[in-house]
Enzyme design. Structure first.
Site, PDB file in Angstrom:
ATOM      1  N   THR A 107      -8.623  -5.571   4.319  1.00  0.00           N
ATOM      2  CA  THR A 107      -8.603  -4.683   3.165  1.00  0.00           C
ATOM      3  C   THR A 107      -9.596  -5.243   2.161  1.00  0.00           C
ATOM      4  OG1 THR A 107      -6.270  -4.116   3.484  1.00  0.00           O
ATOM      5  CG2 THR A 107      -7.208  -3.715   1.300  1.00  0.00           C
ATOM      6  N   GLU A 165     -10.049   4.061   3.825  1.00  0.00           N
ATOM      7  CA  GLU A 165      -9.170   4.733   2.877  1.00  0.00           C
ATOM      8  C   GLU A 165      -9.644   4.344   1.485  1.00  0.00           C
ATOM      9  OE1 GLU A 165      -5.013   4.195   3.627  1.00  0.00           O
ATOM     10  OE2 GLU A 165      -5.080   5.501   5.396  1.00  0.00           O
ATOM     11  N   GLN A 202      -3.256   2.550  15.164  1.00  0.00           N
ATOM     12  CA  GLN A 202      -2.164   2.957  14.285  1.00  0.00           C
ATOM     13  C   GLN A 202      -1.302   4.051  14.922  1.00  0.00           C
ATOM     14  OE1 GLN A 202      -3.572   4.433  10.527  1.00  0.00           O
ATOM     15  NE2 GLN A 202      -1.544   4.994   9.783  1.00  0.00           N
ATOM     16  N   ASP A 231       0.843  -1.190   0.000  1.00  0.00           N
ATOM     17  CA  ASP A 231       0.000   0.000   0.000  1.00  0.00           C
ATOM     18  C   ASP A 231       0.879   1.240   0.000  1.00  0.00           C
ATOM     19  OD1 ASP A 231      -2.494   1.226  -0.056  1.00  0.00           O
ATOM     20  OD2 ASP A 231      -2.532   1.510   2.105  1.00  0.00           O
ATOM     21  N   LYS A 275      -3.771  -1.682  10.423  1.00  0.00           N
ATOM     22  CA  LYS A 275      -4.096  -1.835   9.003  1.00  0.00           C
ATOM     23  C   LYS A 275      -4.358  -3.286   8.601  1.00  0.00           C
ATOM     24  CE  LYS A 275      -3.151   2.389   7.275  1.00  0.00           C
ATOM     25  NZ  LYS A 275      -4.038   3.158   6.373  1.00  0.00           N
ATOM     26  N   ARG A 303      -7.387   4.084  13.414  1.00  0.00           N
ATOM     27  CA  ARG A 303      -6.471   5.206  13.589  1.00  0.00           C
ATOM     28  C   ARG A 303      -5.883   5.265  14.997  1.00  0.00           C
ATOM     29  NH1 ARG A 303      -5.121   6.402   8.473  1.00  0.00           N
ATOM     30  NH2 ARG A 303      -6.957   6.928   7.208  1.00  0.00           N
TER      31      ARG A 303
END
Length: 407
Positions: free
Chosen positions: A252, A194, A235, A122, A248, A232
């Protein structure tokens, strides 16, 4: 090339003859995944077509696989030949009677991951996104770190948690640092999205070799929409000094349909000028991105329209950078752009930007204010692109609904 299809309704939607994306599907009568190409609201069964000896003998075995790997590994000559054959088959009414029986309505199909993901990388290629996050996280410093305009920043993700659109997303748990400095463990309270575009590698390389930006189309088969879900708060606590990890890697999502690069030929657009000029291995003879108009819907409300054409680093540069150290490519490698954001407030492709760190809630659904994702929320990302016909095509949407964290 034919401009219209004999398939009812195909010419007026996002999946017309100039698109023809590939995917993997099954039905209630035949639960084993098989490959298909979408035309309108129908799926042409490629396994059945290959069984009927439509393709050349050396191509047929690829369409008896459950994913796109075998076909993608054959490279551009096979991709172009099959695309030409399918365009003729679906565009010439003489083939209607013999081909209609091979169509399966999308509404009656179950979609699967279209290819086995080998590796997942990514990137962080939008200058607007990187600048916004820099201002949020480092308000007293320059928003862009010194290396950002010299190389496409990226990280390796977790291939095993790449899931097809529609897969429920379980809220992740992990360590978080509270405002008072206390360390806590529990479900993420700042779950985000995202909105990204991903590119799928078809032709691999040998270990120790790199790929020039000018050879992008010799290796990349097509594009998919991506939602790189992000916790977040997890992270923020973990990413120093080695970068993203558990915030993350939990999930996905990608779209069901892989749009071939040839279908995006009319969407090529000049990429932004770069200053300073990048090092020679990142320089492109023909520097271009893709004019993709994206849309993000949160519980049915459109909250952002990120423009992919403005990405500072192009997909070709991303591919060149991820291989310049000699890292090999494998069929099924997926690399994504990172969050797509534009200069305007309604063009921000993540909710941490859209709500400015949670300080500016947005209204979604029936007037419900949101800063980050709550359990039960659904996010859908779509995109359109110019087509060779003068109309538009629509990339396969990617959607997901948040489920509560596991106890």
């Amino acid at each position: 090339m034919n401009a219209t299809s004999w398939v009812d309704g195909a010419d007026t939607g996002p999946y017309g003859l100039h698109h023809l994306p590939y995917g993997a599907f099954s039905t209630a009568k035949d639960p084993a995944p098989r490959l298909g190409v979408r035309i309108g609201d129908q799926i042409l069964d490629l396994r059945a077509l290959a069984t009927g000896q439509f393709f050349l003998p050396w191509i047929r075995p690829a369409f008896h696989e459950q994913g796109l790997g075998g076909f993608m590994a054959m490279g551009p000559p096979a991709w172009r030949l099959v695309r030409h054959q399918l365009t003729e088959l679906l565009g010439d009414a003489r083939y209607r009677d013999q081909s209609e029986t091979l169509l399966v309505p999308v509404a009656k199909a179950r979609m699967h991951l279209p290819f086995q993901v080998a590796d997942y990388v990514d990137f962080y290629a939008s200058e607007h996104h990187a600048t916004n996050l820099g201002r949020l996280f480092r308000p007293d410093s320059e928003p862009l770190l010194p290396n950002w305009k010299h190389l496409p920043v990226g990280y390796h993700g977790r291939a095993g948690t790449v899931v097809p659109s529609g897969t429920p997303i379980v809220r992740p748990r992990g360590q978080r640092k509270a405002p008072d400095g206390a360390i806590a463990f529990g479900p993420s309270a700042r779950l985000d999205i995202e909105a990204e575009v991903g590119f799928v590698v078809g032709v691999g390389t040998e270990l120790g070799t790199g790929v020039s930006p000018d050879d992008f189309a010799e290796h990349v088969f097509g594009a998919v929409l991506v939602n790189d879900w992000s916790a977040r708060d997890i992270q923020a606590w973990e990413y120093v000094p080695l970068g993203p990890f558990l915030g993350k890697s939990f999930a996905t999502s990608i779209g069901h349909w892989v749009t071939p690069l040839d279908a995006l030929a009319a969407a090529k657009a000049p990429a932004p000028a770069q200053d300073p000029e990048p090092l020679p291995y990142l320089r492109e003879t023909d520097r271009y991105g893709f004019d993709l108009s994206m849309s993000v819907r949160w519980n049915g409300t459109e909250v952002a329209r990120p423009p992919f054409a403005g990405m500072y680093w192009t997909p070709a540069q991303m591919l060149a950078h991820m291989t310049v150290n000699g890292a090999s490519l494998r069929t099924g490698d997926l690399f994504a752009s990172g969050t797509v954001s534009g200069p305007d407030a309604d063009q921000r492709g993540s909710f941490i930007e859209l709500t400015w760190g949670g300080k500016e809630p947005v209204e979604v659904g029936e007037g419900s204010p949101r800063t980050f994702l709550e359990d039960g929320d659904t996010v859908t990302i779509t995109a359109t692109a110019p087509a060779a016909s003068g109309g538009t095509i629509g990339l396969g949407e990617v959607t997901g609904t948040i489920q509560p964290a596991l106890e």
